[in-house]
Each structure stands twice: as C-alpha cells, then as structure tokens.
Design a protein around this motif. Structure first.
Motif, PDB file in Angstrom:
ATOM      1  N   UNK A   1       0.908  -0.663   0.199  1.00 29.69           N
ATOM      2  CA  UNK A   1       0.109   0.274   0.170  1.00 29.69           C
ATOM      3  C   UNK A   1       1.044   1.692   0.215  1.00 29.69           C
ATOM      4  N   UNK A   2       1.978   1.172   0.592  1.00 30.88           N
ATOM      5  CA  UNK A   2       2.875   2.520   0.937  1.00 30.88           C
ATOM      6  C   UNK A   2       3.506   2.781  -0.510  1.00 30.88           C
TER       7      UNK A   2
ATOM      8  N   UNK B   1      -4.923  -4.250  -4.842  1.00 31.98           N
ATOM      9  CA  UNK B   1      -4.691  -2.567  -4.169  1.00 31.98           C
ATOM     10  C   UNK B   1      -5.311  -1.726  -5.004  1.00 31.98           C
ATOM     11  N   UNK B   2      -4.502  -1.121  -5.969  1.00 32.04           N
ATOM     12  CA  UNK B   2      -5.003  -0.228  -7.382  1.00 32.04           C
ATOM     13  C   UNK B   2      -5.860  -0.173  -7.386  1.00 32.04           C
TER      14      UNK B   2
ATOM     15  N   UNK C   1     -11.316  -8.638  -0.828  1.00 33.73           N
ATOM     16  CA  UNK C   1     -10.918  -8.448  -2.306  1.00 33.73           C
ATOM     17  C   UNK C   1      -9.917  -7.337  -2.890  1.00 33.73           C
ATOM     18  N   UNK C   2      -9.403  -6.431  -2.072  1.00 34.08           N
ATOM     19  CA  UNK C   2      -8.495  -6.110  -2.807  1.00 34.08           C
ATOM     20  C   UNK C   2      -6.391  -5.323  -1.893  1.00 34.08           C
ATOM     21  N   UNK C   3      -6.850  -6.336  -1.021  1.00 38.00           N
ATOM     22  CA  UNK C   3      -6.059  -6.422   0.184  1.00 38.00           C
ATOM     23  C   UNK C   3      -5.690  -5.094   1.264  1.00 38.00           C
ATOM     24  N   UNK C   4      -6.501  -3.912   0.935  1.00 35.90           N
ATOM     25  CA  UNK C   4      -6.372  -3.099   1.270  1.00 35.90           C
ATOM     26  C   UNK C   4      -7.024  -2.995   2.888  1.00 35.90           C
TER      27      UNK C   4
END
Length: 684
Positions: free
Chosen positions: A421-422, A452-453, A641-644
C-alpha cells in the motif's frame, strides 16, 4: 392484466430471501387498491391468475423487511380489493434495499418516449459508475418500463437516524445527477416504499406509439447481492453541503453571500440550472484541473444557503467548496490575529549579535557550532511521502526523506498489505520505490500491488474463498501506470546485504528512487556485518541511516519480533534494542483478534466498547523522532478483495491509473488504442 410469470419468479427470488414476507400491491387507473401478502413467488402468481384484473393497472412490491405479524392480515396469500391496512412505515423492521429511481422528466400520467428511455439509461450508467467508484457493491439493475432502478443491498434498522441517512443519500444523488431531462427520485426514503414488480407491464396513461406501455424486467443482478456497509451510505450522505458557520474572519453569511457575484468576480464561467429548491452552477472546467470539462464539475447552492462543490474525476473527488474558495482566497478560513510588536528585552542592552553570512570552517569541521552556523547549513528541504494512513499523515506528515523507519508485527498482522500500500501511495504522488522482498515472489508481489491499485470496483471474485483477481485490461493498465516507478529486487542475485545495498545505491542514482523498502531484515544475510547477531543488526541499521541521509531517501525495513508472552511492544523487536534506539520512526502493526483484545485489556485496562475493537487491524506509532508522537493506536479496516488496509469501512480510494489510460496505450504509430474501461449496464 399482462405479466410474465418467469420474470416475476426471477424478481422475487432475487429480491427476497426464502420465506421473506412481502406485499404486492396493484393500483388500477380507477384508483382501486388491491393488496396481498405472500412468502413465495408461486403463491403470489397463483393469486394473480385468480385475480382476473382487466383494468389498466400497475403492480408493485414492497422493498424492505416486513414484520411477520402482518402475514395475519386478511389479504394473506390472496388479493383483496380496497382492503386496509396495507404496509406502512411502522410495519417495516429493516431497510433491505436502497432504491435509486432514475426517471425521465415528463408530464404526469404518461409513459416515457423512446428518446427519454435512452436518456434515462445513459444517466443510470453515470450513477452506476459513480456508486461503483464510491465503493458500493454491484446492484440489482431493473428496467421499470419508464426508467431505471438501481437497488443496493443494505441492512439498516428502521429509525429516524437511518431514515434521514437514506433521505440525504438520495438528495446527494439528485444534486449530482438530476437535470431538466432526467431526475433521481428523492422520495424513496420511507421504509414502506414500494417499487415496480418486475415482470409486469408499466401502464402510465394511454398506450400510444409515441409513448407505449412496456414490460418491466431485471436487467442484471449479482448471483448473491453483497450487503453494503452503513459507512458507505454515510460517506455518500457526507457529500450533502452544510452551511458554513458565519464568522467575522471568513466574511460569510448564507443570506448575504452572493455566489454569482463571487464566481463572476473570480472569472469562473458557468451555466446555471435549477434543481428542486436549489441552484446548480455547471462550471466550464474544474478549478483544480482545466482538463475536467463538460458537466464534470459543479457548484451547488442549497435553499438553506449551504454551498457545495463536486468534481467527478478521481483526482478532484475529495475537493470541497472550502477548497475552491481557498484557491482564490487563501485566507478565507484562517483566523486573523493582530499581533502587537514587542521590543527586545535583553538583560544586557548593549549586547549585539554578530550576523554571519557564511559558515567559516577552520581545520575542517568546527568542534562546536553556533546557532547561525547551524541555520546556514545547506540541507535538502523537508520532504514527506504520504502513507495513505490518515492519522500518520496528519500527525507525522508522512515518511520523511532522510529518515529510517522500522515496521514490526506478529505473523498475519498485515505487514505485506501495508508495504504494498505504501508503494502504491508513493506511485500516486510521483515517487519511485526500490523494494526487496524476501518472502513474496515477484509475481505475487505484483498481484498484491495490482489488487490494491485496482480497488474493489475492478477486481473479480473467483470460485475460491477470498481469492480475487484483476481481469484484463485493468491489470495491464495498472502495471503500465506503475512501470518505471516500482523497482523490485531480483532474488536470483542472492540475499547478501552488502551486495543488495550496492544494487540499491545504483537503483537510487539511476532511477531517482525516493523510498526503499526491505522486507524483511531476517531474510537478509548480515554475516559480514559483525561477529554476533546483535552487532550485525546494529551495523545494519547504521548502514541504512547513513545511506538514507546521504541519498535523501526514506528507508523502511521490516523486523520480526521475538516471541512475546504479553502484548507486543517495541522492546520485543528482534535482536538488539539498538535497532529501535537508532531508527527515526517505529511502527507496530497489530491484528485485532481475541489475543489482541485480551492483552490490551490486561495492559491498558481498555473496556469492551473501545472503538479499536471494531477495526480489523491497528497500526501503532511507537516512535517519531521528528514530532515526538508515540503510543498512538490507529484503527484500520482490511478489505479481502483488494488486500487494502482502509482508514474506515467506507473508504474506497481511487488511484489515477484510469485517467492515464490513453497515454499508456499509445501504439507504435503514435495512435491511441481504445480500451473499454468504463463498463455500461447491459440494456437490450
């Protein structure tokens, strides 16, 4: 009465769970009201067959959860004429659907023309895409015969707070999308609201060639509708403008502030349109980006004097009216204090400070520095890389270049998520990242970055639980957006730290890298750094410190903790205390599970209602050399779903990879390939 039994079965099976109670209401042109309560589609259809209704009529179904005792009313499992009572708000115990009704503006008692149907479908695509980008799950899409319905699954208790929430959400959507040709119905907020029973004929007015009666149907529906979190509705309602609080320093009064004059005075060109009891100012272009033209950016003035702004482009979606005003009046919301000028009051009034214009060096560096020598030292300006974790970015300003950060946490705490994410956040800001991963293979790392994007609007669920992929062309678009901004070390070349550092130095120089991530310290061979483990790790951090300052980059490394019997603290980070003593910043990532709750209650005496227990993960600021922040626990919310790791359950951050699509897909001839990124609803 004309209807399609298969379509009715389909609609009821999609909109209602097995054994759910619902009312079907038939409204005839003679104003005759016919009602029946049912628990299954077959009983309802059999009752329709027996009803023998020949008059022009329209058939509706209740949307929300009805109290079970209503099934004991006299119209149970049959239709009855002019029967009372029918379903009222007090009979509803749960909001199960949030209905967005998009209808052409036309004379009352008439059906829509073909041209109006086209406009309604186009408008519904705009609303659908906006809701998707806001973070809402896939809706049921229905064609009412005269317009379009978008039905989003919710689970809200029926109370005044939630009634207002639904009402405000519809007001926002009307504010953003209603115009003189198509409107979003703002009246669908009451719990007992009914909507068209799909599979029945819409019969408004006469059935003419210009405005025919049409069959209603479900256009598309998810296999199983996912319930939307209340936080998403709160986020949507949050776009509703509220009046600025009048203050002397902001020169604002809702009754006296002339928005037209303000816009004209600052050269903002607009087209004015009315909506409801307010006014919409459609700007020629967005104040923050002149490429955002058409109807992309609007300013709204409500009847209560509240002013709002919205741009539908992702890069400007978080801008408000206050941001617009500050753009032209930077001090509009800053308090102005008049400071009395004070004369110096020195103990020795004859003492004069010698003013130096340059730093004088004798035999190299001076042993002691004067304050002026320190002031005149040349250093790079402070620069911070935002993390995307709001509290860290607010309190620490982000990750400072020239600094070193240690990140720790137990297994499955979310370290891989926060690292990727970073990296994505750095890409968005125009920074480049060099990344060593001793645990994830390059393909797996790219998968995490891409998920994530993409965000949940552009990921696809697979047959496996909690396993999602980014379908093409999105994966390619995102990869090209990141290309040249993310450099992943090839583990084929080994894990010897000195060799890796040599390659990182080259990467930083050649590619102007700003952020270096090492995941993790235990995966690096530090044997040449010293004779024992503690010495190795101490020299490791010293090497990172020197390089971060010399190259003006931020370095973040992961250090696994030692086994701890209590709540994980900074002293538990693997190796020597010299690690955490030397680094500039230190974070610990926690997973909110039963152990976390038990141990924090033991250590901090937290109560069961602590809001941190509602989150899935917590990141703790343990050390902040620059600002002194410590013992700050920040709640985060993991999205499968996004690993965020999100700041709130309703957050759905949109990264600008879509806006760069055309540039990224330029072909060899210098022409742009069309890539269909904007899905449209599949109307026939």
């Amino acid at each position: 009465m004309t209807y399609d039994e298969d379509e009715i079965r389909k609609a009821i099976s999609i909109m209602k769970n097995q054994n759910d109670l619902f009312e079907v209401r038939i409204v005839a042109s003679s104003k005759k009201n016919i009602s029946g309560y049912f628990r299954d589609a077959e009983t309802c259809i059999n009752a329709l067959r027996a009803a023998h209704i020949n008059d022009n009529c329209n058939v509706y179904i209740t949307l929300n959860g009805i109290r079970d005792e209503c099934y004991s009313r006299q119209q149970r499992d049959r239709f009855m004429n002019n029967v009372t009572p029918t379903t009222t708000d007090s009979d509803i115990d749960l909001y199960t659907w949030f209905l967005i009704d998009i209808d052409p503006v036309r004379a009352a008692g008439t059906s829509s023309s073909e041209e109006q149907i086209v406009l309604a479908k186009k408008k519904s695509n705009e609303v659908y895409l906006f809701m998707k980008q806001t973070g809402f799950e896939e809706p049921i899409v229905g064609f009412s015969g005269n317009g379009v319905h978008l039905l989003y699954s919710v689970g809200l208790a029926v109370n005044e707070e939630n009634k207002k929430l639904v009402k405000d959400c519809l007001a926002v959507l009307s504010l953003f999308f209603s115009d003189d040709k198509v409107s979003v119905d703002t009246a669908n907020f009451n719990p007992a609201r009914v909507c068209k029973l799909y599979g029945t004929l819409a019969q408004k007015g006469a059935n003419t060639q210009e405005r025919p009666h049409r069959m209603s149907y479900i256009v598309q529906a998810p296999e199983k509708a996912k319930q939307n979190d209340k936080a998403l509705l709160q986020k949507l309602a949050g776009y509703l403008p509220v009046p600025d609080k009048p203050q002397g320093y902001n020169r604002f009064n809702p009754r006296e502030f002339d928005l037209d004059q303000w816009l004209d005075g600052h050269g903002l060109h607009y087209t004015k349109a009315s909506y409801g009891s307010g006014t919409k100012y459609i700007l020629e272009h967005c104040p923050f980006d002149e490429n955002h033209t058409g109807k992309d950016a609007c300013i709204f003035k409500m009847s209560n004097g509240a002013i709002g702004f919205h741009c539908f482009h992702n890069s400007c979606a978080d801008k408000t009216w206050q941001d617009v005003r500050r753009l032209y009046e930077p001090d509009a919301y800053d308090r102005q204090y008049v400071r009395e000028e004070r004369r110096p009051n020195y103990q020795n009034p004859n003492y004069v400070v010698e003013k130096k214009t340059e730093v004088r060096m004798v035999d190299g560096q001076p042993v002691f520095l004067t304050t002026e020598q320190i002031r005149l030292m040349e250093e790079p300006p402070e620069e911070f890389i935002k993390t995307g974790v709001d509290v860290i970015d607010q309190k620490m300003r982000g990750l400072k270049k020239g600094f070193v950060t240690c990140l720790s946490g137990l297994r499955a705490a979310g370290k891989s998520s926060i690292i990727s994410q970073l990296t994505i956040e750095a890409v968005q800001q125009g920074y480049r990242t060099a990344l060593f991963s001793g645990e994830l293979k390059p393909k797996n790392l790219l998968k995490w970055l891409t998920l994530q994007a993409a965000g949940k609007a552009y990921v696809k669920e697979t047959q496996y639980d909690n396993y999602y992929v980014v379908p093409e062309p999105y994966g390619e678009v995102i990869s090209k957006w990141m290309d040249g901004k993310v450099y992943v070390y090839n583990n084929y070349y080994g894990n010897e730290f000195s060799s890796i550092m040599d390659q990182i130095r080259k990467c930083v120089v050649e590619h102007k890298v700003d952020l270096v991530i090492l995941d993790n310290m235990m995966a690096l061979n530090l044997m040449e750094m010293g004779s024992d483990r503690y010495q190795q790790q101490s020299h490791f951090v010293e090497c990172l410190e020197n390089f971060a300052k010399a190259a003006n980059v931020h370095i973040l490394f992961v250090a696994h903790p030692r086994k701890s019997v209590g709540f994980l603290r900074l002293d538990d980070v693997s190796g020597s205390n010299d690690i955490v003593n030397r680094v500039d910043n230190a974070f610990i990532l926690h997973r909110v599970n039963n152990d976390f709750k038990r141990l924090t209650k033991d250590m901090f005496k937290w109560k069961d209602d602590n809001p941190l227990y509602q989150s899935t993960n917590v990141i703790e600021i343990c050390k902040d050399r620059d600002g002194g922040v410590q013992d700050e626990f920040i709640p985060l919310f993991f999205e499968d779903s996004t690993k965020r790791l999100r700041n709130s359950p309703g957050e759905n951050k949109i990264y600008p990879w879509k806006e760069e699509m055309a540039r990224l897909f330029e072909n060899d001839k210098g022409e742009f390939k069309a890539v269909p990124l904007e899905e449209e609803l599949p109307f026939d």
